[in-house]
Design a protein around this motif. Structure first.
Motif, PDB file in Angstrom:
ATOM      1  N   GLY A 324       0.778  -1.225   0.000  1.00 46.04           N
ATOM      2  CA  GLY A 324       0.000   0.000   0.000  1.00 46.04           C
ATOM      3  C   GLY A 324       0.811   1.277   0.000  1.00 46.04           C
ATOM      4  N   ASN A 328       6.170   2.290  -5.870  1.00 52.43           N
ATOM      5  CA  ASN A 328       6.007   1.413  -7.019  1.00 52.43           C
ATOM      6  C   ASN A 328       6.518   2.186  -8.227  1.00 52.43           C
ATOM      7  N   LYS A 331       3.676   1.713 -12.370  1.00 47.18           N
ATOM      8  CA  LYS A 331       2.349   1.227 -11.998  1.00 47.18           C
ATOM      9  C   LYS A 331       1.683   0.518 -13.168  1.00 47.18           C
ATOM     10  N   TRP A 339      -3.198  -3.168  -5.033  1.00 41.93           N
ATOM     11  CA  TRP A 339      -3.072  -2.106  -4.029  1.00 41.93           C
ATOM     12  C   TRP A 339      -4.367  -1.940  -3.255  1.00 41.93           C
TER      13      TRP A 339
END
Length: 365
Positions: A324, A328, A331, A339
């Motif tokens: 979370g 990243n 994406k 997520w």
């Protein structure tokens, strides 16, 4: 040399065409200050726009800017911008990150190679190794170091009173005590209390070894969230499964850091140079620890003062919160769904734990 053409570049027609108007519309959209030039900041703004699915690492933006800025002015004028979009050395990479906008007009014709090629040689790749390039010593990774120092100081204070078994004055205030659950700080502060020197040293070594590298990429506040999430999950899970057990040590946070490494490997798989090796190492560590715990308890029937539930809960929290909050670098659609699943699952489990501690009073009698 014909007008409108420079050595080593593509030809730019003098008469505006439909394609020129198309690129002019894009150029004007991202020329935020309307000065007829696109700066480095504006170029990065194009790439990091919410209209696109991906982010471009800073080192790749630097290389794009250096190759596209022919006159080394630090800006891209319209001609350089159009050249950049047509440049065979840049088109694959840049087009990959503005695909959503461009393909809204020009239909997508298949996947784009992630490696830019020039004269049969690779100029740069923005997948494997990109994660490793994100390691930075500034700002310094001091969060885990500060927590470790606090744990050492508090342990030494109790030791000065002749108490190293979590019964000293500091431990009495901070340890998780199932009979004092109304003192909510204990669900977190038990991480500062340790039972003996070996217990302290093992947790210090592991959290420094695992936490500092995470901070160097993801920054201290993200790592702190993961660490505290593991600590809180460890105490809440222990309170529900072993309602009479006292809890001390940073193992919930430590196992959260272990699982956070697995989370960042999952979310940055394509950007890591040795992702499969790193994943196997962490999975091996987790398997050995869990296997040893199960063997000792159910085959050897040993009674140990080790909070394995806190370990497991900390690891689950570290995995979910790591997905979370940790960075990243690129994406993807499935990662966005993962997520949301991780965030919803973590908060659901924590809410269940908190409500059970408040309202399930008969469980703790």
């Amino acid at each position: 040399m014909p007008s409108g053409q420079r050595e080593g570049t593509v030809s730019i027609p003098l008469t505006p065409t439909r394609s020129d108007l198309y690129w002019r519309r894009i150029f004007n959209k991202y020329d935020k200050d309307n000065d007829g030039r696109i700066s480095y900041v504006e170029l990065k703004g194009i790439i990091e726009s919410r209209e696109y699915d991906h982010d471009l690492p800073d080192n790749v933006v630097d290389k794009i800017m250096s190759l596209a800025d022919r006159d080394n002015s630090g800006y891209l004028d319209f001609a350089e911008f159009v050249e950049m979009m047509h440049n065979p050395d840049l088109k694959a990479v840049f087009g990959h990150f503005v695909a959503r906008y461009i393909h809204s007009i020009i239909p997508h014709r298949g996947p784009v190679d992630t490696t830019v090629q020039s004269h049969s040689k690779s100029i740069f790749t923005y997948t494997d190794g990109t994660y490793e390039e994100e390691y930075s010593c500034w700002p310094p990774a001091i969060c885990m170091i500060l927590i470790s120092i606090i744990e050492i100081v508090l342990f030494c204070y109790d030791a000065s009173h002749g108490k190293t078994d979590a019964t000293g004055p500091i431990a009495q205030i901070f340890i998780y005590n199932p009979h004092k659950r109304q003192e909510a700080w204990r669900f977190l502060t038990y991480m500062l209390v340790h039972v003996g020197v070996v217990h302290l040293l093992v947790n210090l070594l592991v959290q420094l070894f695992l936490g500092v590298p995470l901070e160097m990429v993801h920054r201290w506040w993200r790592v702190m969230l993961v660490y505290l999430a593991g600590v809180a999950a460890g105490s809440l899970a222990t309170s529900l499964t072993d309602p009479k057990v006292y809890l001390a040590g940073a193992s919930g946070g430590v196992y959260a850091l272990v699982a956070a490494h697995i989370a960042t490997i999952i979310m940055n798989w394509a950007e890591m140079e040795f992702a499969i090796i790193q994943l196997l190492v962490f999975l091996l560590l987790a398997t050995v620890d869990i296997g040893t715990a199960v063997y000792d308890r159910y085959w050897r029937h040993l009674q140990q003062n080790i909070g394995y539930v806190a370990h497991l809960a900390g690891a689950v929290a570290g995995l979910l919160v790591g997905i979370g909050v940790l960075r990243n670098l690129e994406k993807r659609k499935w990662e966005k769904r993962l997520w949301w699943a991780a965030v919803v699952l973590y908060f659901s489990l924590m809410l269940i734990g908190v409500l059970a501690n408040i309202f399930w009073k008969t469980h703790f009698q």
